[in-house]
Design an enzyme around this catalytic site. Sequence first.
Site, PDB file in Angstrom:
ATOM      1  N   ASN A   1      15.539  -6.475   5.688  1.00 54.49           N
ATOM      2  CA  ASN A   1      16.463  -7.599   5.733  1.00 54.49           C
ATOM      3  C   ASN A   1      17.912  -7.146   5.852  1.00 54.49           C
ATOM      4  OD1 ASN A   1      17.851 -10.006   5.444  1.00 54.49           O
ATOM      5  ND2 ASN A   1      16.585 -10.763   3.789  1.00 54.49           N
ATOM      6  N   ASP A   2      18.451  -6.556   4.805  1.00 54.02           N
ATOM      7  CA  ASP A   2      19.875  -6.201   4.782  1.00 54.02           C
ATOM      8  C   ASP A   2      20.257  -5.272   5.931  1.00 54.02           C
ATOM      9  OD1 ASP A   2      20.188  -7.681   2.467  1.00 54.02           O
ATOM     10  OD2 ASP A   2      19.768  -5.980   1.151  1.00 54.02           O
TER      11      ASP A   2
END
Length: 473
Positions: free
Chosen positions: A399-400
Amino acid sequence: MHEIAQIPWGVSLAYLAAGVLFILALRGLSSPATSRRGNRMGMIGMAIAVGTTLYTHDVVSLPEIIGAIVIGGGIGFIIARRIAMTDMPQLVAAFHSLVGMAAVLVGAAAYLNPGAFGILDAATGEIHNASRIEMGLGVAIGAITFSGSIIAFLKLNGNMSGKPIMLPGRHLINLGTLAAILGLIGYFVTDQSPWVFWTVTALSFIIGFLLIIPIGGADMPVVVSMLNSYSGWAAAAMGFTLGNSAMIITGALVGSSGAILSYIMCKAMNRSFISVIAGGFGADAGPAGAGGPVIDRAYKRGSAEDAAFLMKQADSVIIVPGYGMAVSQAQHALREMGDLLKAEGVKVKYAIHPVAGRMPGHMNVLLAEANVSYDEVFELEDINSEFSQADVAFVIGANDVTNPAAKTDKSSPIYGMPILDVANAKSVLFVKRSMGGAGYAGVDNEVFYMDNTMMLLADAKKMVEEIVKGLAH
């Protein structure tokens, strides 16, 4: 205890051989292809160092020492066999804490019984000045490593929030505490009173705690490598106190390599190395978007059949693994999916972000465990430009490290961190358990809602296994 054997040249040669093996081990560990060989060299080097130390020093009870080694080694063997790869980061943090505490205990033993360690000045009956400095630094770094590693373990294990915990006036408190520790170590040279030694120890335990709690989850891989460096310097300082060249060499190697790795990772995340080691120095108390609620927005949802069909038609697929893959243990199914795509004539590559997962090299280890070919795995700087030519970017639990907010949102806690440009691919298949949670840094990802993104909402392993079934038909 420090009666050295009558053949010092042989001892020096053995320690030199151990040091060379440690250097070769680090060289081997720098590449997945040679990591197992490097690990074996490190084990052989440590066996030589420990064996030489036991042979050349008179110990109170050799059976007790060997028994302790067998018990400790047995516990370590069992833990290593049972630990899941998803829990490896917190295990590393826990091991760092043990190294730090070992340095503190050795320093305390040397202070309480300096004659046994050969650091007592016979003329004055006091500890040598040089030994006091070595002892003070070793205990201070060891205590910082211990308490800092405990906090890192609690954050990585989910027992403590991964969000930065900002104390009022933390910079002033940290700088004041560090100044007090260094000042007391300097004073320890002139006064070896117990209150000086134990105050240095107590303040060091406190500053280790204060340095790590302001560091958020997005920076945790840097913290792990940084604590690894601290543990090395603590061991090196104790090596001087013990007069053991093997400890000095090993500690210096671990300390310097950990520091270099921390610097490289900070550069990869566009973080200031000084700010991270100073305990989040310069971090904002509450950046917008950090840990905020995920906004309910329209997105395109797909199925395993849709994903299989889309990738079958592609010429090139770039797979981006993340912590979600590790949690679900999907690496073996992912490798099978890659093999099936290659059998269809699709070019398959794996893109690894430097801080994907919870510790340096986490994704590389998982892919190697699944026998993914090393020549298919690429680092961010080597593959990022290829996303614009890729037909499909298959993101599985990352995600990040794919979040465009790192480039566009100055208030984001990940702003400035280089990301994998998965949004530039013609199609993005994003495997995520649900839309209800943000990444480890607590930030929603704009990629979820883009027109070229198809969300595959399910457990990563189950989704990939369903895709494999679709590709096999």
